[in-house]
Design a protein around this motif. Sequence first.
Motif, PDB file in Angstrom:
ATOM      1  N   ASP A 232       0.831  -1.194   0.000  1.00 44.23           N
ATOM      2  CA  ASP A 232       0.000   0.000   0.000  1.00 44.23           C
ATOM      3  C   ASP A 232       0.876   1.259   0.000  1.00 44.23           C
ATOM      4  N   VAL A 233       0.441   2.278  -0.730  1.00 47.26           N
ATOM      5  CA  VAL A 233       1.120   3.572  -0.724  1.00 47.26           C
ATOM      6  C   VAL A 233       0.068   4.644  -0.458  1.00 47.26           C
ATOM      7  N   ARG A 234       0.340   5.512   0.509  1.00 48.34           N
ATOM      8  CA  ARG A 234      -0.585   6.614   0.790  1.00 48.34           C
ATOM      9  C   ARG A 234       0.139   7.947   0.672  1.00 48.34           C
ATOM     10  N   GLU A 235      -0.630   8.978   0.321  1.00 49.89           N
ATOM     11  CA  GLU A 235      -0.050  10.313   0.190  1.00 49.89           C
ATOM     12  C   GLU A 235      -0.584  11.219   1.282  1.00 49.89           C
ATOM     13  N   ASP A 236       0.308  12.000   1.876  1.00 49.72           N
ATOM     14  CA  ASP A 236      -0.119  13.049   2.808  1.00 49.72           C
ATOM     15  C   ASP A 236      -0.511  14.253   1.955  1.00 49.72           C
ATOM     16  N   PRO A 237      -1.801  14.645   1.984  1.00 53.80           N
ATOM     17  CA  PRO A 237      -2.239  15.700   1.064  1.00 53.80           C
ATOM     18  C   PRO A 237      -1.532  17.036   1.305  1.00 53.80           C
ATOM     19  N   ASN A 238      -1.010  17.264   2.525  1.00 53.93           N
ATOM     20  CA  ASN A 238      -0.347  18.539   2.791  1.00 53.93           C
ATOM     21  C   ASN A 238       1.095  18.544   2.301  1.00 53.93           C
ATOM     22  N   THR A 239       1.858  17.545   2.762  1.00 53.85           N
ATOM     23  CA  THR A 239       3.285  17.533   2.402  1.00 53.85           C
ATOM     24  C   THR A 239       3.524  16.880   1.051  1.00 53.85           C
ATOM     25  N   ARG A 240       2.532  16.169   0.569  1.00 52.58           N
ATOM     26  CA  ARG A 240       2.645  15.360  -0.653  1.00 52.58           C
ATOM     27  C   ARG A 240       3.687  14.248  -0.505  1.00 52.58           C
ATOM     28  N   ASN A 241       4.058  13.986   0.770  1.00 46.38           N
ATOM     29  CA  ASN A 241       4.956  12.860   1.024  1.00 46.38           C
ATOM     30  C   ASN A 241       4.174  11.553   0.935  1.00 46.38           C
ATOM     31  N   LEU A 242       4.912  10.463   0.813  1.00 55.42           N
ATOM     32  CA  LEU A 242       4.263   9.166   0.614  1.00 55.42           C
ATOM     33  C   LEU A 242       4.609   8.235   1.761  1.00 55.42           C
ATOM     34  N   THR A 243       3.619   7.470   2.228  1.00 51.39           N
ATOM     35  CA  THR A 243       3.889   6.458   3.241  1.00 51.39           C
ATOM     36  C   THR A 243       3.683   5.076   2.627  1.00 51.39           C
ATOM     37  N   VAL A 244       4.744   4.296   2.703  1.00 52.00           N
ATOM     38  CA  VAL A 244       4.738   2.978   2.094  1.00 52.00           C
ATOM     39  C   VAL A 244       4.592   1.937   3.188  1.00 52.00           C
ATOM     40  N   THR A 245       3.632   1.028   3.032  1.00 51.65           N
ATOM     41  CA  THR A 245       3.457  -0.056   4.003  1.00 51.65           C
ATOM     42  C   THR A 245       4.006  -1.331   3.393  1.00 51.65           C
ATOM     43  N   VAL A 246       4.912  -1.963   4.127  1.00 47.17           N
ATOM     44  CA  VAL A 246       5.565  -3.143   3.562  1.00 47.17           C
ATOM     45  C   VAL A 246       5.815  -4.172   4.656  1.00 47.17           C
ATOM     46  N   GLU A 247       5.681  -5.434   4.285  1.00 46.53           N
ATOM     47  CA  GLU A 247       6.073  -6.483   5.211  1.00 46.53           C
ATOM     48  C   GLU A 247       7.544  -6.791   4.960  1.00 46.53           C
ATOM     49  N   ASN A 248       8.373  -6.442   5.925  1.00 48.29           N
ATOM     50  CA  ASN A 248       9.794  -6.759   5.825  1.00 48.29           C
ATOM     51  C   ASN A 248       9.931  -8.258   6.087  1.00 48.29           C
ATOM     52  N   THR A 249      10.119  -9.029   5.045  1.00 48.05           N
ATOM     53  CA  THR A 249      10.052 -10.488   5.199  1.00 48.05           C
ATOM     54  C   THR A 249      11.318 -11.054   5.836  1.00 48.05           C
ATOM     55  N   THR A 250      12.376 -10.273   5.883  1.00 48.84           N
ATOM     56  CA  THR A 250      13.576 -10.734   6.578  1.00 48.84           C
ATOM     57  C   THR A 250      13.353 -10.684   8.084  1.00 48.84           C
ATOM     58  N   LYS A 251      12.697  -9.583   8.527  1.00 43.73           N
ATOM     59  CA  LYS A 251      12.427  -9.435   9.955  1.00 43.73           C
ATOM     60  C   LYS A 251      11.068  -9.999  10.351  1.00 43.73           C
ATOM     61  N   GLY A 252      10.220 -10.251   9.341  1.00 44.08           N
ATOM     62  CA  GLY A 252       8.873 -10.718   9.631  1.00 44.08           C
ATOM     63  C   GLY A 252       8.036  -9.649  10.308  1.00 44.08           C
ATOM     64  N   LYS A 253       8.268  -8.385   9.925  1.00 41.07           N
ATOM     65  CA  LYS A 253       7.568  -7.280  10.581  1.00 41.07           C
ATOM     66  C   LYS A 253       6.916  -6.354   9.566  1.00 41.07           C
ATOM     67  N   LEU A 254       5.790  -5.791   9.953  1.00 38.46           N
ATOM     68  CA  LEU A 254       5.140  -4.793   9.107  1.00 38.46           C
ATOM     69  C   LEU A 254       5.791  -3.441   9.372  1.00 38.46           C
ATOM     70  N   GLU A 255       6.220  -2.756   8.296  1.00 35.56           N
ATOM     71  CA  GLU A 255       6.913  -1.477   8.471  1.00 35.56           C
ATOM     72  C   GLU A 255       6.223  -0.381   7.680  1.00 35.56           C
ATOM     73  N   HIS A 256       6.356   0.856   8.180  1.00 33.58           N
ATOM     74  CA  HIS A 256       5.866   2.013   7.430  1.00 33.58           C
ATOM     75  C   HIS A 256       7.057   2.908   7.138  1.00 33.58           C
ATOM     76  N   HIS A 257       7.195   3.327   5.917  1.00 35.80           N
ATOM     77  CA  HIS A 257       8.309   4.201   5.536  1.00 35.80           C
ATOM     78  C   HIS A 257       7.752   5.477   4.936  1.00 35.80           C
ATOM     79  N   GLU A 258       8.136   6.611   5.525  1.00 29.29           N
ATOM     80  CA  GLU A 258       7.718   7.879   4.928  1.00 29.29           C
ATOM     81  C   GLU A 258       8.795   8.338   3.956  1.00 29.29           C
ATOM     82  N   LEU A 259       8.361   8.630   2.742  1.00 26.82           N
ATOM     83  CA  LEU A 259       9.312   8.973   1.675  1.00 26.82           C
ATOM     84  C   LEU A 259       8.849  10.240   0.964  1.00 26.82           C
ATOM     85  N   ASP A 260       9.815  10.950   0.339  1.00 23.12           N
ATOM     86  CA  ASP A 260       9.459  12.151  -0.416  1.00 23.12           C
ATOM     87  C   ASP A 260       9.048  11.800  -1.843  1.00 23.12           C
ATOM     88  N   MET A 261       9.543  10.666  -2.261  1.00 17.72           N
ATOM     89  CA  MET A 261       9.333  10.317  -3.666  1.00 17.72           C
ATOM     90  C   MET A 261       9.479   8.817  -3.825  1.00 17.72           C
TER      91      MET A 261
END
Lengths: 579, 50, 202
Positions: A232-261
């Motif tokens: 899943d990828v979501r956009e912050d309407p104010n900053t236009r930054n993107l939040t990526v939801t990913v299952e880190n399969t090496t760690k077996g954990k769900l992670e959220h990464h905020e990115l500019d692009m």
Amino acid sequence: MKIRKKARYVDPDLCNACEECVKVCPVVKPDEYQMGLSSRKAIYIPFPQAVPCSYILNMDDCLGNNPIACGKCAEVCDKQAINYDDEDEIITREIGSIIVAIGLDVYDPTEMDEYGYTRFENVITSMEFERLICAGGPTAGHFVRPSDQQRPKRIGFIQCVGSRNPKIGRPYCSNICCMNTIKDTLLLADHYPDMENVVFYQDIRSFGKSFEDMFQRSREAGTRYIRGLPGDVREDPNTRNLTVTVENTTKGKLEHHELDMLVLSVGVVPPKDLAKISGMLTLSKTSDGFFMESHPKLKPVDAPTRGVYFAGFCESPKDIKDSVCQAGAASSRSGALLNAGQIQIEAITSRIDETACKKCGLCAAVCPYGAIVWKKGEAAVVIEAACAGCGACGATCLFGAITMRHFTDDQLMAQVRATLGENPQDKVFCFACNWCSYAGGDMAGISRMKYPTTNRVVRTMCSARVSEEMVLEAFRCGAPIVLVSGCHYADCHYINANRQTVKRVQNLWNKLEKAGVRPERLQLEWISAAEGQKFAKVMYQLEEMRQAVTMEEIEHARQALKPKPKKAAKKKAEAAVAS
Amino acid sequence: MAATKETFRCMLCGHEYQESVEKGEDKERSCPKCRSNSIRHLKKKSSTKE
Amino acid sequence: MVANPTNDKIRVGVFVCDCGLNIAGAVDCAAVAEYAETLPDVMCVVRNKYTCADPGQNEIKNAIHQHQLTRVVVASCTPRQHEPTFRQCVREAGLNPYLLEMANLREHCSWVHPGEWDGATAKAKDLVASAVARARLLQPQEELTVPVTKRALVIGGGVAGIEAAIELGDAGHQVVLVEKQPSIGGIMAQLDKTFPTMDCSI
């Protein structure tokens, strides 16, 4: 071979690329070369290093050749290179060999909605990345994000977008995207050492010469590699930054990464012109949609059609180096043929016995090549140089007037009888065409796909060679199941000869039914040279069907399909003469 | 020419289905259920089933 | 053209290839050879370890002379691979290349039926019987030779097409390069740097 030379409306010999025309052109359009990230005029040069190095006028964009409407560019052109009345030109050239190098299309990720391409401005494709990082690009190489023209600090790359994804019908690896992303991260690390790069991947495939070294350098330069493809990828309407939801399969954990692009590392797809070229040159394709070569190991640049060779991506995904290698191989193969100056045509062509010909013209009607000349009231004549030897005519002739050299009725009938000589009830009898189905059987063999031992294959050049009599003879010999198999419609090596196969099988189903024989005992399948798996699957299905056919049924078919006495007498007479 | 509804029968799995057919079309057929290409065109039955 | 004076007599030679263990590992080649001897007009049956190798080909040539063979059946791999090899082989022994027939005991039999000794062997016998039946009716054929126009067409002006066109041109051939876009260069021209050497694309 006819070639349409498209009108450029600018004479490339006169044009000196002075750019005066561009300055006065009032039309502004998205620049295709820059992936639409900047604009061009209706008269333009595709890119500065273009060959030919000349401007071109896009008539779809131009306001018109009426000087009242515009005509500004012609006014300022000192060389008078612009000609609004320029027309497409048809050039006819005789050709001895063809190299097909039609390349690829880039996957359009819009359908993968979860990544938000086109919904979020700061999600771009790897092709757009190329233009943004390039000194010759729309930003002169200053890497900025689309929403605010600011330099991003955190960039994510998503791998396998449109590759290795059976859900969207793209199960194959595109070959180049891993290394392309690694290259991109190194470029960013070089230009902007403070930038944070993170790559989401399922596997990194860095198998080529010095590739692994490059991957390690990317990691050493600080790029983070996270195993797992975002859901899943979501956009912050104010900053236009993107939040990526990913299952880190090496760690077996769900992670959220905020990115500019976010850069989608898009895969490659067969070019959309492939089907057209394929039809023109009677080529076929593998299940991934790229061209099928003559042999996967021994003839990797030869097309099944003689004199045609493949170079580059259109045969399978490959990088620049491999494309250049294959182009060299293709030109060498092609050059050898041109040097020889002549080619031997396999002696499998059709011959018509004038005296036996009843002048009906059926053969001429089914010939895909127009190689049979027939006029009402005259015997049909074969033009040997135009005949490709499919045998559709031979199977169609009702009077035995046509002999297919090297694939005669007698030869094929003898094979049917010899194959079903003993214990026919235990056998699934198959006709397979040389180019696809038989080759599909070979592919099953090469791939060691097991299937039941009960099938027996007789090879013809084309499925259209299989006459009604041959199929009926197999039933008369006691075959429980008969299969006729050929190329898929798009792959038919003889343009469209296999449409005759369909007609014949339809007729046979009716005939069998009339004779009280279960029509299901005759089967039809299209199996391509790449479909070893389908070949094996079909053999399992037919074996299952065979087991359900009773001895009574077999015996009934033997009796019910006996040739009419008149014909039988004639056949007997012929056989007596022959022996 | 307008398309007509025609009936087809898969000779492998027995599945019977209707599909619109355009005159002169050149289309490879396969069973929507089992993917077999043994598709028999059942003529004349279409009008009664429509 | 056919060296054999008794051409109208059908004399078939059958060559059963073990292909190492590729065929012999799943098919009883001895039984297939034995069976082949019972087929009509078969004058000699030879088993080879690798029929396509020089010793195997020499055995075919020797047998053609020794047994006055007029038809040759090679029971080995797919004709799509080695038919040209064996056609050349029988041609060298003075036989018209169209008097050769192959039985595909490898791709269509041993490789797809491992561990099915009896079934695979029965199938192999049928394949040989079919090939012999066909071979008995084969006729010598003459191939048509047509001239090849000394000009190549390259479709597509990307890196592969450009490279192929240059190579052919350098070799002295006329080349027509067609490209649908206004400029050659293809997708590669749109790239910035290229891996693994990081040099420019154009």
